[in-house]
Design an enzyme around this catalytic site. Structure first.
Site: not given
Length: 367
Positions: A335, A172, A169, A174
């Site tokens: 989603r 975003h 990851h 991080y």
């Protein structure tokens, strides 16, 4: 609608999938004590049975005291947690699916006092949060080396458990992304400076993971331009800058890029219709995963009316067109899969009327 392009097999030199649908990583927070239980295994099993070609798990914390911020977010270290992930792998494989853990460290996105380790301080390249405000001290080179080793150990454990790939990851805002981004990386040593310097941490993480898993094991790298709370942020202002960054990561050992955007149909740079994944594939020649609002008719916001925001096949024609044009190789769906694990099979079989529409209630349960 001809959905066949979504369900063509995907073959790269290190990874073979039955189709082009990827389950996007989504933090769920249903792992008490940071250990994924049988319900988590069944949650992922249902998505494999529903026709997903590759599952990327929710972010799971590497072995560092400040890697996550929550008592129910899973970790990827320790005997109990790894045993839980082994059950997840076995459940997905029993349905013929493939799965990769997303290896995660939240860095300075963590707040002081967050669980599970309330005394652990947030860490980052310069001690700056995502607003550029000083919260702590910069990481030392020794601390950076320990973090790199923690990523490598997680990669090694993933391979031993039978995962089919890993995803790092790096998006975003991080930890890895905090090194890449000039707002949060103000270092003056070899881990900072220009874009190449800021990429050093990411490069060394990839290299360490490659050494841990060998040459034949797939490494996916997720990155984004946007950050939490700053949707206009950019790592690369031009294709030339993006090419420089991605080239360093390819040389380090990345096999597949997961280019995170909020809406897959939006162009990344002026003068071209290519999205971020499209540019990534063009610049590197590597397979790419695109992502962003598949099955959502409008942006998902707290105040939006449900009937106005969801459509089980929203933007599907444009997605099919982009796949047919070979703009990118795979598409991550988020989603839409929470409310209906069978979304891929129903799209494939032209059963859109049977698809369960996404609702906020799906965020509160693990079905």
């Amino acid at each position: 609608m001809n959905t066949a392009p979504l369900f063509q097999p995907f073959h790269s030199d290190k990874l073979k999938l039955d189709n082009r649908v990827v389950m996007a990583p989504m933090t769920r927070g249903f792992s008490p004590g940071n250990v994924p239980g049988d319900d988590v295994a069944q949650y992922y099993r249902r998505r494999a049975a529903g026709g997903v070609g590759l599952i990327v798990t929710e972010g799971t914390g590497i072995d560092h005291p400040a890697s996550i911020s929550g008592a129910t977010i899973p970790v990827f270290h320790g005997e109990e947690a790894l045993a839980g992930w082994k059950k997840v792998v076995d459940a997905v494989h029993a349905e013929g699916g493939k799965i990769a853990p997303q290896l995660w460290h939240v860095g300075m996105a963590r707040k002081v006092g967050d669980e599970p380790n309330v005394d652990a301080q947030p860490v980052g390249p310069s001690g700056l949060d995502l607003k550029g405000e000083k919260i702590g001290e910069p990481l030392t080179e020794s601390e950076i080396a320990d973090l790199i080793q923690a990523y490598a150990q997680a990669a090694s454990d993933a391979k031993k458990l039978g995962f089919d790939a890993i995803e790092l990851h790096g998006a975003h805002g991080y930890l890895i992304d905090q090194f890449l981004w000039e707002r949060t990386n103000q270092r003056t040593d070899r881990y900072g400076g220009d874009l190449a310097g800021r990429a050093t941490f990411a490069v060394e993480v990839v290299r360490a993971c490659r050494a841990a898993v060998g040459e034949d094991y797939p490494i996916i790298f997720r990155y984004s331009q946007w950050k939490m709370y700053d949707y206009e942020a950019r790592l690369a202002q031009t294709p030339e800058e993006l090419e420089q960054l991605l080239g360093l990561l390819v040389d380090a050992g990345v096999d597949i890029f997961h280019a995170s955007t909020r809406r897959f149909w939006e162009p990344e740079f002026e003068g071209s219709e290519l999205n971020l994944a499209g540019w990534t594939q063009k610049l590197t020649g590597k397979p790419t995963i695109s992502v962003g609002s598949v099955g959502l008719q409008a942006e998902f916001t707290p105040g939006a009316r449900q009937t106005e925001e969801t459509d089980p096949t929203a933007h599907l024609e444009e997605l099919i067109h982009k796949l047919e044009q070979n703009e990118f190789d795979l598409i991550a769906v988020g989603r839409a899969l929470l409310s209906d694990p069978e979304w891929p099979n129903k799209v494939r079989d032209q059963r859109s009327d049977d698809i369960q529409m996404f609702s906020r209630e799906a965020l509160q349960t693990l079905v």
